[in-house]
Design a protein around this motif. Structure first.
Motif, PDB file in Angstrom:
ATOM      1  N   PRO A   1       0.843  -1.205   0.000  1.00  0.00           N
ATOM      2  CA  PRO A   1       0.000   0.000   0.000  1.00  0.00           C
ATOM      3  C   PRO A   1       0.871   1.245   0.000  1.00  0.00           C
ATOM      4  N   ALA A   2       0.277   2.335  -0.465  1.00  0.00           N
ATOM      5  CA  ALA A   2       1.007   3.615  -0.535  1.00  0.00           C
ATOM      6  C   ALA A   2       2.342   3.402  -1.206  1.00  0.00           C
ATOM      7  N   THR A   3       2.290   2.885  -2.438  1.00  0.00           N
ATOM      8  CA  THR A   3       3.507   2.484  -3.142  1.00  0.00           C
ATOM      9  C   THR A   3       4.489   3.631  -3.303  1.00  0.00           C
ATOM     10  N   ALA A   4       4.023   4.821  -3.619  1.00  0.00           N
ATOM     11  CA  ALA A   4       4.918   5.959  -3.847  1.00  0.00           C
ATOM     12  C   ALA A   4       5.686   6.299  -2.578  1.00  0.00           C
ATOM     13  N   LEU A   5       4.976   6.330  -1.431  1.00  0.00           N
ATOM     14  CA  LEU A   5       5.652   6.657  -0.178  1.00  0.00           C
ATOM     15  C   LEU A   5       6.658   5.578   0.195  1.00  0.00           C
ATOM     16  N   VAL A   6       6.246   4.321   0.004  1.00  0.00           N
ATOM     17  CA  VAL A   6       7.170   3.219   0.299  1.00  0.00           C
ATOM     18  C   VAL A   6       8.396   3.302  -0.591  1.00  0.00           C
ATOM     19  N   ALA A   7       8.180   3.611  -1.851  1.00  0.00           N
ATOM     20  CA  ALA A   7       9.308   3.714  -2.776  1.00  0.00           C
ATOM     21  C   ALA A   7      10.258   4.824  -2.355  1.00  0.00           C
ATOM     22  N   GLN A   8       9.690   5.952  -1.926  1.00  0.00           N
ATOM     23  CA  GLN A   8      10.550   7.056  -1.502  1.00  0.00           C
ATOM     24  C   GLN A   8      11.357   6.684  -0.268  1.00  0.00           C
ATOM     25  N   LEU A   9      10.689   6.063   0.693  1.00  0.00           N
ATOM     26  CA  LEU A   9      11.409   5.665   1.900  1.00  0.00           C
ATOM     27  C   LEU A   9      12.484   4.628   1.584  1.00  0.00           C
ATOM     28  N   CYS A  10      12.130   3.689   0.711  1.00  0.00           N
ATOM     29  CA  CYS A  10      13.120   2.668   0.325  1.00  0.00           C
ATOM     30  C   CYS A  10      14.308   3.307  -0.393  1.00  0.00           C
ATOM     31  N   THR A  11      14.010   4.314  -1.211  1.00  0.00           N
ATOM     32  CA  THR A  11      15.103   4.998  -1.916  1.00  0.00           C
ATOM     33  C   THR A  11      16.061   5.651  -0.938  1.00  0.00           C
ATOM     34  N   VAL A  12      15.521   6.305   0.080  1.00  0.00           N
ATOM     35  CA  VAL A  12      16.372   6.961   1.085  1.00  0.00           C
ATOM     36  C   VAL A  12      17.207   5.929   1.828  1.00  0.00           C
ATOM     37  N   VAL A  13      16.560   4.805   2.219  1.00  0.00           N
ATOM     38  CA  VAL A  13      17.284   3.781   2.975  1.00  0.00           C
ATOM     39  C   VAL A  13      18.391   3.164   2.132  1.00  0.00           C
TER      40      VAL A  13
END
Length: 755
Positions: free
Chosen positions: A526-538
């Motif tokens: 869920p909330a793929t865009a937010l997850v993608a952004q957080l994953c990118t930062v990590v």
């Protein structure tokens, strides 16, 4: 000795511990013949590697049969430790032998591996993969060896330049004294001696031929004026025109021309150049100076045209003068070495010189000096002329090794068809290709590497390659690490190279997360865009740690390289500056002697002749000749004697102390005035003895020049205030009529009369 054998010994011990050590300790059965063959190969290869510095080619020749014996007689991958010995030996060949020998050795090793691989693996994917890996590794070792050889050659070039600069410094002072001695001898022999002989003859024949007295007085007046003019012109040239500053070439040429204009020589200057420095510009300045001096001597009053242009990588220098409009009163001052000296300067700069008469009776000097000579110092220090073998080998390794790994047999890895292999190879080659320019344009190389990485999510999204090939693409991310290291080591501006690590980390994080999202790993969240952004930062943060460490390693290497090259440049610059300062101090000392003694007596000769005092003419002429001979005796007494340093060299003395790591401040309210030679030399010796007394703390030197005295204050030198240093200084200063007061806390105050 230890350096030669430490690496072979460690490799041999590691090999014995790995095999047959581990199987024997684990109770596994090991064939005794194989063990004997493996140990023999290990010992022979290690012994051969120990000679890699003295005879690298012979070491490589000894290593190849030993490795062949070991690999053929032992199980596959048993000799995993010593298998790299041939690579180390090839690196040594690249460091210590010319390029043709390195390339021949690389080709021979590739041929040897191609034959040995067939004997071990047969033909097929395994053979092809291992051969490709061997070729790339050999090229990389040879390239790194060549890079190390260039670095060593650059250091040797720097040492040779420093040795030449020191030799030139010593030789320049000797040549300068000999040149001045010749010129002063011309003046004394041609003018002063003639006056003495003529007046003496007139006095001896005064009773029989009284008319000779009037003729002698007329001759003495005329010769005295010629002597005054010649000596005054020589003094002006030595004290004014010969001064070389650290300003740009154009400004120095204009100041030089202004000095000759002040001496009555019309000079027109036309310049089209910048303020670069180096051997090329120094040669140009010396050529113009010598040409103007020759024009002043042989064609006084003749118009002189000076032209300097930068054209097509060449500094074009031309000095042309018309025929003189006045008698060449200074023609006798020449040493006969002017043209030869110009040819030597041009030859040193790698240029050409043409000199000869003009149709109008004048003279023309034309020199072509390649600008590459001026920048050869920096290029020989850094050696970054285009892509080198190491850069090509690194790019080739990053492009080929991942694909080669896919070619190796693995039951869990599906076979890669020809189209997939070609696509993977092209993507990896495009990704690694910018690294060929990692030294010349490191920021562009990093940008190119990051740009090609953006294609990988497309490959994953359209399922153009199987997962093993995609994994091979992922291993190609090593190129980003190499590019970040290159930016740290070679990028400009230096203080902004740290940005390479976060930029690369952010790009890699974005590519990795995008590829994962396209592959379906994040679609179900869920909330793929937010997850993608957080994953990118990590992911970017995870990449930032090794990238930052690699940037730090590259920057540390850069700082070390810059320190080495800066130290070499400072040493050469200090030696060159010392040569200029010592030569100028010698000229200034001789000029002071001429002003203080010879020129004063020459003026008195003219005055006595005009007043009709024959005895006064003879006395002053003899006094001038004696003073000249004393000056010549000082110059010629010891041709190898270094010139006596004077007060003008105190600044260079303080700089040398600072270069040695000591804090020394110099305060002088004005330029060094004309001082008597004894005072001039003693001023330098006093400061030198005080600073060399043995103290290591901060020191301060203050010079004060009054109308008729010199004051020197040195603080921070407690050792100089105690015997025997203080006793020696007091004796020197007392002999000059001066005074010295000492403070045991470390202050020395000296007063010397300078009249």
């Amino acid at each position: 000795m230890l350096r030669n054998w430490l690496v072979p010994a460690l490799l041999a011990l590691g090999q014995v511990a790995l095999w047959p050590g581990l199987p024997l300790l684990g109770g596994e059965p090991v064939d005794r013949v194989q063990v004997a063959a493996g140990l023999a190969a290990t010992v022979l290869a290690a012994i051969a590697l120990g000679w890699r510095r003295r005879a690298p080619v012979a070491a490589l020749v000894g290593i190849t049969p030993a490795l062949s014996l070991g690999q053929l007689a032992t199980p596959v991958d048993a000799l995993m430790v010593i298998i790299c010995i041939d690579v180390i030996a090839l690196y040594s060949v690249g460091v210590r032998r010319p390029a043709r020998v390195t390339f021949a050795a690389t080709a021979a090793l590739v041929g040897w591996q191609s034959v040995l691989g067939i004997a071990i693996y047969g033909t097929g994917r395994t053979y092809a993969g291992n051969l490709v890996i061997a070729v790339v590794v050999y090229l990389l070792a040879a390239g790194l060896g060549r890079s190390r050889r260039r670095w060593r050659a650059a250091r040797q070039d720097a040492a040779n330049r420093l040795a030449r600069a020191e030799a030139d410094r010593r030789e320049a002072s000797v040549v300068e004294r000999q040149r001045l001695a010749r010129e002063l001898h011309d003046v004394s022999a041609h003018h002063l001696t003639s006056i003495v002989v003529t007046v003496t003859a007139a006095r001896r024949l005064a009773e029989r031929r009284p008319e000779l007295a009037a003729e002698a007085l007329e001759f003495a007046a005329r010769a005295g004026r010629e002597t005054q003019s010649a000596l005054a012109r020589l003094v002006d040239v030595m004290r004014g025109v010969e001064s070389e500053s650290g300003s740009g070439l154009g400004r120095r040429i204009e100041e030089l021309a202004a000095g000759f204009v002040a001496l009555g020589q019309p000079v027109t200057v036309r310049l089209s150049l910048d303020d670069r420095t180096g051997p090329c510009t120094e040669a140009a300045f010396g050529i113009v100076r010598e040409a103007l001096t020759n024009a002043l001597r042989h064609a006084p009053g003749g118009a002189v045209q000076v032209r300097l242009d930068h054209r097509d990588g060449v500094l074009d220098v031309e000095v042309a003068n018309a025929a003189g409009t006045a008698p060449a009163a200074a023609g006798g001052l020449g040493s006969g070495r002017g043209l030869a000296g110009m040819r030597e300067r041009v030859a040193t700069a790698g240029g050409t010189l043409a000199a000869g008469h003009r149709p109008d009776g004048g003279w023309r000097v034309h020199a072509m000096l390649p600008e590459t000579s001026a920048s050869a110092v920096d290029r020989s220090l850094l050696r970054v002329r285009g892509p080198r073998l190491a850069d090509i080998a690194i790019a080739l390794a990053l492009a080929v090794l991942p694909v080669s790994a896919v070619l190796l047999p693995d039951p869990a890895v599906p076979r890669l068809d020809a189209a997939g292999g070609a696509l993977a190879a092209m993507l990896l080659a495009a990704h690694a290709l910018p690294l060929v320019w990692r030294r010349r344009a490191p920021w562009r190389a990093l940008a190119g590497v990051l740009a090609t990485t953006a294609v990988w999510p497309v490959v994953v999204g359209f399922d153009l390659l199987p997962h093993p090939a995609v994994d091979a693409l992922a291993t190609g991310m090593v190129a980003e690490f190499v590019a970040v290291y290159a930016v740290a080591a070679y990028g400009r501006p230096r203080h902004l190279t740290w940005l390479a690590a976060p930029l690369a980390a952010g790009a890699l994080g974005a590519v990795a997360v995008t590829a994962a999202a396209v592959d379906g790993m994040l679609i179900e969240q869920p909330a793929t865009a937010l997850v993608a952004q957080l994953c990118t930062v990590v992911v970017a943060a995870l990449f930032l740690v090794p990238l930052g460490a690699l940037w730090g390693a590259g920057f540390a290497v850069r700082l070390r390289r810059d320190r080495v090259t800066a130290r070499e440049r400072r040493a050469v610059a200090a030696s060159t500056a010392g040569a200029v300062e010592m030569a100028y101090a010698e000229r200034a000392r001789i000029a002071a002697g001429l002003r203080a003694a010879v020129l004063r007596h020459a003026n008195a000769v003219t005055a006595a002749a005009e007043e009709g005092r024959l005895d006064g003419v003879l006395g002053e002429a003899r006094a001038a000749l004696a003073a000249m001979r004393d000056l010549l005796g000082d110059l010629r007494g010891d041709p190898d004697r270094a010139p006596q340093p004077t007060a003008a060299a105190i600044d260079a003395l303080c700089r040398r102390q600072r270069d040695a790591g000591r804090v020394v401040e110099l305060h002088s309210p004005a330029a060094v005035p004309a001082l008597p030679p004894a005072v001039d030399v003693s001023a330098y010796r006093v400061v030198e003895a005080a600073l060399a007394a043995g103290d290591a703390g901060p020191a301060r030197v203050t010079l004060g020049y009054g109308a008729g005295d010199l004051r020197i204050t040195v603080t921070g030198v407690p050792s100089a205030t105690a015997d025997p240093v203080a006793a020696g200084l007091r004796a020197r200063i007392t002999a000059l009529g001066g005074r010295m007061s000492l403070d045991p806390a470390g202050t020395m105050d000296v007063w010397i009369p300078a009249r």
